[in-house]
Design a protein around this motif. Sequence first.
Motif, PDB file in Angstrom:
ATOM      1  N   MET A  88     -39.834  29.780  13.452  1.00 30.28           N
ATOM      2  CA  MET A  88     -39.248  30.517  12.332  1.00 30.28           C
ATOM      3  C   MET A  88     -39.393  29.707  11.039  1.00 30.28           C
ATOM      4  N   LYS A  89     -40.561  29.874  10.413  1.00 32.15           N
ATOM      5  CA  LYS A  89     -40.870  29.129   9.194  1.00 32.15           C
ATOM      6  C   LYS A  89     -41.273  30.038   8.039  1.00 32.15           C
ATOM      7  N   GLY A  90     -40.822  31.294   8.078  1.00 29.56           N
ATOM      8  CA  GLY A  90     -41.089  32.209   6.967  1.00 29.56           C
ATOM      9  C   GLY A  90     -42.308  33.051   7.214  1.00 29.56           C
ATOM     10  N   PRO A  91     -42.671  33.850   6.207  1.00 30.33           N
ATOM     11  CA  PRO A  91     -42.069  33.854   4.858  1.00 30.33           C
ATOM     12  C   PRO A  91     -40.706  34.519   4.744  1.00 30.33           C
ATOM     13  N   SER A  92     -40.384  35.456   5.650  1.00 34.71           N
ATOM     14  CA  SER A  92     -39.114  36.175   5.537  1.00 34.71           C
ATOM     15  C   SER A  92     -38.055  35.652   6.497  1.00 34.71           C
ATOM     16  N   LEU A  93     -38.474  35.140   7.647  1.00 36.86           N
ATOM     17  CA  LEU A  93     -37.534  34.661   8.663  1.00 36.86           C
ATOM     18  C   LEU A  93     -37.632  33.143   8.757  1.00 36.86           C
ATOM     19  N   LYS A  94     -36.519  32.491   8.492  1.00 38.95           N
ATOM     20  CA  LYS A  94     -36.475  31.036   8.545  1.00 38.95           C
ATOM     21  C   LYS A  94     -35.270  30.596   9.367  1.00 38.95           C
ATOM     22  N   LEU A  95     -35.319  29.333   9.790  1.00 40.68           N
ATOM     23  CA  LEU A  95     -34.241  28.806  10.617  1.00 40.68           C
ATOM     24  C   LEU A  95     -33.110  28.333   9.703  1.00 40.68           C
ATOM     25  N   ASP A  96     -32.436  29.300   9.069  1.00 42.21           N
ATOM     26  CA  ASP A  96     -31.290  28.996   8.222  1.00 42.21           C
ATOM     27  C   ASP A  96     -30.176  29.977   8.572  1.00 42.21           C
ATOM     28  N   ASN A  97     -29.125  29.986   7.773  1.00 48.24           N
ATOM     29  CA  ASN A  97     -27.993  30.863   8.077  1.00 48.24           C
ATOM     30  C   ASN A  97     -28.396  32.333   8.042  1.00 48.24           C
ATOM     31  N   THR A  98     -29.233  32.701   7.074  1.00 48.66           N
ATOM     32  CA  THR A  98     -29.692  34.091   7.002  1.00 48.66           C
ATOM     33  C   THR A  98     -30.534  34.448   8.216  1.00 48.66           C
ATOM     34  N   GLY A  99     -31.433  33.530   8.608  1.00 45.27           N
ATOM     35  CA  GLY A  99     -32.262  33.786   9.777  1.00 45.27           C
ATOM     36  C   GLY A  99     -31.442  33.941  11.044  1.00 45.27           C
ATOM     37  N   LYS A 100     -30.428  33.121  11.191  1.00 45.40           N
ATOM     38  CA  LYS A 100     -29.561  33.225  12.371  1.00 45.40           C
ATOM     39  C   LYS A 100     -28.779  34.541  12.359  1.00 45.40           C
ATOM     40  N   ALA A 101     -28.348  34.978  11.168  1.00 42.94           N
ATOM     41  CA  ALA A 101     -27.645  36.259  11.069  1.00 42.94           C
ATOM     42  C   ALA A 101     -28.567  37.416  11.441  1.00 42.94           C
ATOM     43  N   ILE A 102     -29.840  37.333  11.032  1.00 44.89           N
ATOM     44  CA  ILE A 102     -30.805  38.378  11.378  1.00 44.89           C
ATOM     45  C   ILE A 102     -31.011  38.424  12.890  1.00 44.89           C
ATOM     46  N   LEU A 103     -31.116  37.261  13.536  1.00 45.93           N
ATOM     47  CA  LEU A 103     -31.276  37.236  14.993  1.00 45.93           C
ATOM     48  C   LEU A 103     -30.064  37.866  15.686  1.00 45.93           C
ATOM     49  N   THR A 104     -28.873  37.591  15.161  1.00 48.93           N
ATOM     50  CA  THR A 104     -27.667  38.167  15.748  1.00 48.93           C
ATOM     51  C   THR A 104     -27.688  39.689  15.655  1.00 48.93           C
ATOM     52  N   VAL A 105     -28.078  40.215  14.489  1.00 54.89           N
ATOM     53  CA  VAL A 105     -28.145  41.665  14.303  1.00 54.89           C
ATOM     54  C   VAL A 105     -29.175  42.291  15.233  1.00 54.89           C
ATOM     55  N   LEU A 106     -30.363  41.694  15.299  1.00 50.16           N
ATOM     56  CA  LEU A 106     -31.434  42.258  16.120  1.00 50.16           C
ATOM     57  C   LEU A 106     -31.103  42.161  17.617  1.00 50.16           C
ATOM     58  N   ARG A 107     -30.427  41.113  17.989  1.00 47.90           N
ATOM     59  CA  ARG A 107     -30.003  41.003  19.398  1.00 47.90           C
ATOM     60  C   ARG A 107     -28.968  42.072  19.719  1.00 47.90           C
ATOM     61  N   HIS A 108     -28.057  42.335  18.787  1.00 45.28           N
ATOM     62  CA  HIS A 108     -27.032  43.353  18.985  1.00 45.28           C
ATOM     63  C   HIS A 108     -27.647  44.752  19.065  1.00 45.28           C
ATOM     64  N   LEU A 109     -28.715  44.977  18.280  1.00 40.51           N
ATOM     65  CA  LEU A 109     -29.366  46.298  18.264  1.00 40.51           C
ATOM     66  C   LEU A 109     -30.437  46.436  19.342  1.00 40.51           C
ATOM     67  N   GLY A 110     -30.597  45.434  20.174  1.00 38.21           N
ATOM     68  CA  GLY A 110     -31.533  45.538  21.291  1.00 38.21           C
ATOM     69  C   GLY A 110     -32.985  45.323  20.931  1.00 38.21           C
ATOM     70  N   ARG A 111     -33.260  44.726  19.760  1.00 32.62           N
ATOM     71  CA  ARG A 111     -34.648  44.480  19.371  1.00 32.62           C
ATOM     72  C   ARG A 111     -35.194  43.202  19.990  1.00 32.62           C
ATOM     73  N   ILE A 112     -34.339  42.265  20.304  1.00 30.87           N
ATOM     74  CA  ILE A 112     -34.774  41.009  20.894  1.00 30.87           C
ATOM     75  C   ILE A 112     -33.800  40.608  21.994  1.00 30.87           C
ATOM     76  N   SER A 113     -34.263  39.725  22.833  1.00 28.36           N
ATOM     77  CA  SER A 113     -33.389  39.041  23.788  1.00 28.36           C
ATOM     78  C   SER A 113     -33.731  37.565  23.733  1.00 28.36           C
ATOM     79  N   GLU A 114     -32.826  36.740  24.187  1.00 33.79           N
ATOM     80  CA  GLU A 114     -33.035  35.297  24.096  1.00 33.79           C
ATOM     81  C   GLU A 114     -32.807  34.644  25.452  1.00 33.79           C
ATOM     82  N   THR A 115     -33.520  33.560  25.651  1.00 37.09           N
ATOM     83  CA  THR A 115     -33.344  32.761  26.853  1.00 37.09           C
ATOM     84  C   THR A 115     -33.669  31.319  26.507  1.00 37.09           C
ATOM     85  N   ARG A 116     -33.222  30.411  27.309  1.00 39.23           N
ATOM     86  CA  ARG A 116     -33.512  28.995  27.083  1.00 39.23           C
ATOM     87  C   ARG A 116     -34.294  28.470  28.273  1.00 39.23           C
ATOM     88  N   ILE A 117     -35.459  27.920  27.968  1.00 44.94           N
ATOM     89  CA  ILE A 117     -36.330  27.343  28.994  1.00 44.94           C
ATOM     90  C   ILE A 117     -36.521  25.879  28.645  1.00 44.94           C
TER      91      ILE A 117
END
Length: 272
Positions: A231-260
């Motif tokens: 997550m290095k841009g141009p629109s999605l970065k590893l900052d507070n806004t980027g984390k908020a976007i991931l939270t929204v998209l995860r809630h709306l079912g656009r993404i899922s996350e896992t740790r490997i």
Amino acid sequence: MEGNQAGSSLDSLIASFNKRICELQELVIARNMYPASTIPDLSAIDTALSSMELQVQSIKDRLREETEAIPKAKKLIESSLKQQGKLQKMSIYAPSHIPDKATMLNSDLNRCLLQENAKQYEQHSIPSSLKFDEEVAVLPKEKKGRGSPPLWYITAEELNSLSSYMRGRLTLEKVNAAINDMASYAEANAHLIAASKQKLAENLWEKALKLRDIVTEQAVKGKHFFLETDMKGPSLKLDNTGKAILTVLRHLGRISETRIGQNRVIILMKPH
């Protein structure tokens, strides 16, 4: 008797001369009071009046043209309103965000860079025997046919359905632009996974090996994904806004996350 008449006539003539002299004196005084330069020239006044008449006529002609154009303008406004209504109906069925052309070409740019680096690498290639030993250590490539990463944009209704605390200051354009970035990250990772050692620059080889370890996990097999560190841009970065976007998209079912291992993996979901 005749002498009296002559005297009387002479007196009348003298009186007439005196009266004329007085009138001339009054005229001289008047001329001194009002110099000739202060009296308007009648020809100049006529010219000014003619110019004003032409201007008035021009204004009348312009007003007549504007009056005649009013019905045409009304028809144009009615046609524009009808067209606006049609476009509003069409927008209901159109995507809420159209991908930017430059963003969609990110994967092509990455592919070109990989090919260019590969050419430079081949000029300094190592002996074929050593290349064979290193290639054996590479995990087998995943089967092709996965296709392009999904671009599942959110709608204004979905964004407005979220709580104000979760939505924050995020806008529809900002979230859908981040989805474009996610697809670009996933596309670049897919090329790294499928590329051979000879086609990769040395600085990408280590990441390619890490991705090939991740892709064998059951949670991501056959799916498009990217890493949190991508997550290095141009629109999605590893900052507070980027984390908020991931939270929204995860809630709306656009993404899922896992740790490997030590890697946080974000998986792109396909539309139902």
